[in-house]
Design an enzyme around this catalytic site. Structure first.
Site, PDB file in Angstrom:
ATOM      1  N   ALA A 150       0.825  -1.209   0.000  1.00  0.00           N
ATOM      2  CA  ALA A 150       0.000   0.000   0.000  1.00  0.00           C
ATOM      3  C   ALA A 150       0.862   1.262   0.000  1.00  0.00           C
ATOM      4  O   ALA A 150       1.983   1.260   0.507  1.00  0.00           O
ATOM      5  CB  ALA A 150      -0.933  -0.011   1.210  1.00  0.00           C
ATOM      6  N   PHE A 152       1.591   5.652   0.620  1.00  0.00           N
ATOM      7  CA  PHE A 152       1.482   6.607   1.726  1.00  0.00           C
ATOM      8  C   PHE A 152       0.283   7.533   1.601  1.00  0.00           C
ATOM      9  O   PHE A 152      -0.188   8.084   2.599  1.00  0.00           O
ATOM     10  CB  PHE A 152       2.751   7.476   1.794  1.00  0.00           C
ATOM     11  CG  PHE A 152       2.855   8.483   0.669  1.00  0.00           C
ATOM     12  CD1 PHE A 152       2.235   9.722   0.765  1.00  0.00           C
ATOM     13  CD2 PHE A 152       3.566   8.187  -0.490  1.00  0.00           C
ATOM     14  CE1 PHE A 152       2.315  10.643  -0.277  1.00  0.00           C
ATOM     15  CE2 PHE A 152       3.650   9.100  -1.528  1.00  0.00           C
ATOM     16  CZ  PHE A 152       3.023  10.335  -1.426  1.00  0.00           C
ATOM     17  N   GLU A 179       6.119   2.797   4.619  1.00  0.00           N
ATOM     18  CA  GLU A 179       6.960   3.055   5.786  1.00  0.00           C
ATOM     19  C   GLU A 179       6.829   4.501   6.275  1.00  0.00           C
ATOM     20  O   GLU A 179       7.353   4.861   7.332  1.00  0.00           O
ATOM     21  CB  GLU A 179       8.426   2.730   5.476  1.00  0.00           C
ATOM     22  CG  GLU A 179       9.069   3.540   4.371  1.00  0.00           C
ATOM     23  CD  GLU A 179       8.794   3.003   2.975  1.00  0.00           C
ATOM     24  OE1 GLU A 179       9.496   3.433   2.049  1.00  0.00           O
ATOM     25  OE2 GLU A 179       7.877   2.168   2.811  1.00  0.00           O
ATOM     26  N   ARG A 180       6.093   5.325   5.515  1.00  0.00           N
ATOM     27  CA  ARG A 180       5.914   6.723   5.914  1.00  0.00           C
ATOM     28  C   ARG A 180       4.669   6.940   6.776  1.00  0.00           C
ATOM     29  O   ARG A 180       4.513   8.000   7.369  1.00  0.00           O
ATOM     30  CB  ARG A 180       5.833   7.597   4.657  1.00  0.00           C
ATOM     31  CG  ARG A 180       7.104   7.554   3.824  1.00  0.00           C
ATOM     32  CD  ARG A 180       6.939   8.251   2.497  1.00  0.00           C
ATOM     33  NE  ARG A 180       8.167   8.180   1.709  1.00  0.00           N
ATOM     34  CZ  ARG A 180       8.310   8.687   0.490  1.00  0.00           C
ATOM     35  NH1 ARG A 180       7.285   9.298  -0.078  1.00  0.00           N
ATOM     36  NH2 ARG A 180       9.462   8.594  -0.156  1.00  0.00           N
ATOM     37  N   SER A 229       3.305   3.730  -7.624  1.00  0.00           N
ATOM     38  CA  SER A 229       3.788   4.365  -8.852  1.00  0.00           C
ATOM     39  C   SER A 229       3.846   3.373 -10.005  1.00  0.00           C
ATOM     40  O   SER A 229       3.891   2.155  -9.804  1.00  0.00           O
ATOM     41  CB  SER A 229       5.177   4.956  -8.626  1.00  0.00           C
ATOM     42  OG  SER A 229       6.130   3.917  -8.454  1.00  0.00           O
ATOM     43  N   THR A 251      -1.570   1.745 -10.646  1.00  0.00           N
ATOM     44  CA  THR A 251      -0.352   2.544 -10.730  1.00  0.00           C
ATOM     45  C   THR A 251      -0.658   4.026 -10.978  1.00  0.00           C
ATOM     46  O   THR A 251      -1.548   4.594 -10.372  1.00  0.00           O
ATOM     47  CB  THR A 251       0.582   1.960 -11.796  1.00  0.00           C
ATOM     48  OG1 THR A 251      -0.033   2.040 -13.082  1.00  0.00           O
ATOM     49  CG2 THR A 251       0.891   0.502 -11.515  1.00  0.00           C
ATOM     50  N   CYS A 284      -3.974   9.504  -6.979  1.00  0.00           N
ATOM     51  CA  CYS A 284      -4.038   9.025  -8.358  1.00  0.00           C
ATOM     52  C   CYS A 284      -5.322   9.444  -9.055  1.00  0.00           C
ATOM     53  O   CYS A 284      -5.498   9.169 -10.237  1.00  0.00           O
ATOM     54  CB  CYS A 284      -3.867   7.512  -8.412  1.00  0.00           C
ATOM     55  SG  CYS A 284      -5.154   6.603  -7.553  1.00  0.00           S
ATOM     56  N   GLU A 382       3.674  12.002 -14.528  1.00  0.00           N
ATOM     57  CA  GLU A 382       2.875  12.106 -13.306  1.00  0.00           C
ATOM     58  C   GLU A 382       3.711  12.859 -12.271  1.00  0.00           C
ATOM     59  O   GLU A 382       4.724  12.350 -11.789  1.00  0.00           O
ATOM     60  CB  GLU A 382       2.498  10.725 -12.769  1.00  0.00           C
ATOM     61  CG  GLU A 382       1.643  10.819 -11.514  1.00  0.00           C
ATOM     62  CD  GLU A 382       1.320   9.464 -10.898  1.00  0.00           C
ATOM     63  OE1 GLU A 382       0.230   9.331 -10.318  1.00  0.00           O
ATOM     64  OE2 GLU A 382       2.153   8.547 -10.987  1.00  0.00           O
TER      65      GLU A 382
END
Length: 487
Positions: A150, A152, A179-180, A229, A251, A284, A382
């Site tokens: 997943a 952030f 991890e953020r 991404s 993505t 997104c 993007e």
């Protein structure tokens, strides 16, 4: 100075230390305060989680579907009772303002509500007579251990696309959250435990490359759901498929919004500002490009700049803040480099996000380029930041042709009062999620999140009926019953 807390992985119903000696700071992007440290876990950690989940699957998959649904319903109730706390965690980790964070919590809860309908979602179908005294039935079964990776930007909503449905349908799950944003994940685990979830059914492993590769390669993991991404998503899809796993990979995006001469400009501008600059553009489904008909373009630009001038930038916990920070210093630097690139390539900068922003956090103000062309980098890439490109077009046909040139095809929107234009747009635009007179066409949980082209790799999308198919496999039973003699 207080010692910074080091987080643990959640495996087999316990918080356990990772095998790693590498930890990464988790930073509040609005203040640069270090909130905690997260382990950059190893493949050993994934091995332990996968074996645990595989063992738990043997019993969880046999739990009656209504019982599983009851646990999901309990989870939904607990999430609803802790909305404000969950939203606060999203804001301090991600940077969203409180209103946006509460909105994300609401969407996450909707996903859990949908998953709680597992008894009806798991239903197969049957035919009483396919031949003389022969009947057939189609049954759904869970697929096994599922891995979720997943991002952030939606630390609650996106994981809640994944694990509640997979678990409700009888699978066990390993989540690698960003991890953020680990503190929000900790709270989800706490509430899921309270809902009555057995040990080993849901596991969380923090990390980076080694954890991702561990999920992609581990033989016990049968399916993988990814959101992130395009480069990473393409890698996940290819490598997961090489290891014979079922993969869905959501993505990148470059969503286009078309504004026609007959659009209600007040409503249109309000929607576009929210879509382009909400969540700091880090979503997104953000509006990245506006193609506006020439007859209304000048008036549109004037109203757009006027609206943007009222945007308050700052810490999402503060009253009245609309635009928070981007997630990290690297993201800010990357965004500033795109602003420079736009200027170099000849676009006209009408709102400069480099001005009047605080250095206390990773802030970039709303940025608008006019006179953009499809040859420019800011149109192609993007950017994932509060940067909006505007292209002036002669008509709807030209606007659609421009949008369809993009390699991405997540969403597209049209602002008009012309029903014929709406139908033409629907039939000719290359995008999986469309909005008519609204800025963010993200569907509800019972419809698929249906990106096209380079915005999605796979066959079955997240959410809706697609998610039920993705997390289950089917068994068709054909049976002959000798004709009874009841005479």
């Amino acid at each position: 100075m207080a010692e910074i807390r080091k987080l643990k992985n959640y495996i087999n119903g316990e918080w356990v230390e990772s095998k790693t000696d590498q930890y990464e700071d988790v930073v509040n992007p609005a203040t640069k305060e270090v909130l905690c440290q997260v382990p950059i876990s190893t493949k050993e950690d994934i091995d332990y989680a996968a074996q645990t989940a595989a063992e738990a699957f043997e019993t969880w998959s046999k739990v009656a579907v209504p019982r599983r649904a009851r646990i999901l319903f309990n989870f939904q109730q607990l999430l609803s009772q802790h909305k404000e706390e969950l939203a606060h965690l999203i804001t301090i980790e991600n940077g969203k303002n409180t209103k946006e964070a509460l909105g994300e919590v609401g969407r996450g809860i909707e996903n859990v509500e949908f998953a709680a309908g597992a008894p009806s979602l798991m239903m197969g179908d049957s035919l009483a007579s396919i031949a003389t005294d022969v009947e057939a039935a189609n049954y759904r079964y869970p697929i096994g251990v599922v891995g979720g990776i997943a991002p952030f930007n939606f630390p609650m909503m996106v994981p809640c696309w994944m694990f509640p449905m997979a678990i409700a349908l009888g699978n066990t799950f390993i989540l690698k959250p960003s991890e953020r944003t680990p503190l929000l994940t900790e709270k989800l685990v706490e509430l899921f435990e309270k809902a009555g979830l057995p040990k080993g059914v849901f596991n969380v492993v923090y990390g980076a490359h080694d954890v991702v590769n561990g999920i992609l390669e581990h033989p016990e993991i049968k399916a993988i759901s990814f959101v992130g991404s395009k480069p990473v998503g393409e890698y996940v899809y290819k490598k997961g498929s090489e290891h014979l796993k079922r993969v869905q990979s959501l993505t990148g995006a470059k969503n286009h919004t078309i504004v026609l001469n007959d659009a209600n400009l007040e409503d249109t501008v309000t929607n576009i500002v929210g879509a382009a600059f909400g969540s700091a553009g880090e979503r997104c489904m953000a509006c990245a490009v506006v193609t506006v008909e020439e007859g209304i373009a000048d008036e549109f630009m004037a109203k757009l700049q006027e609206k943007v001038a009222d945007i308050k930038i700052g810490n999402g916990l503060d009253d009245g803040v609309f635009l928070g920070p981007v997630i990290r210093e690297d993201n800010k630097k990357r965004t500033l480099s795109y602003i420079e690139k736009g200027l170099e390539e000849g676009a006209r900068l009408v709102c400069d996000g480099r001005e009047n922003v605080s250095d206390d956090g990773y802030f970039v103000g709303p940025t608008i380029f006019d006179n953009v062309t499809t040859e420019m980098t800011i149109w192609k890439d993007e950017i994932f930041a509060p940067v909006l490109s505007v292209i002036r077009v002669k008509n709807l046909k030209e606007a659609i042709e421009i949008a369809n040139k993009s390699e991405f095809a997540n969403g597209a929107c049209l602002f008009t009062s012309n029903s014929n234009a709406i139908r033409y747009f629907r039939e000719n635009i290359d995008a999986g999620m469309l909005g008519i007179n609204l800025g963010v066409p993200a569907p509800m949980a019972f419809f698929p999140f249906s990106g096209w082209k380079s915005s999605f790799f796979g066959t079955l999308h997240a959410n809706g009926k697609d998610s039920v198919d993705f997390y289950t496999r089917k068994k068709v039973v054909t049976a002959r019953f000798p004709a009874p003699d009841f005479n």
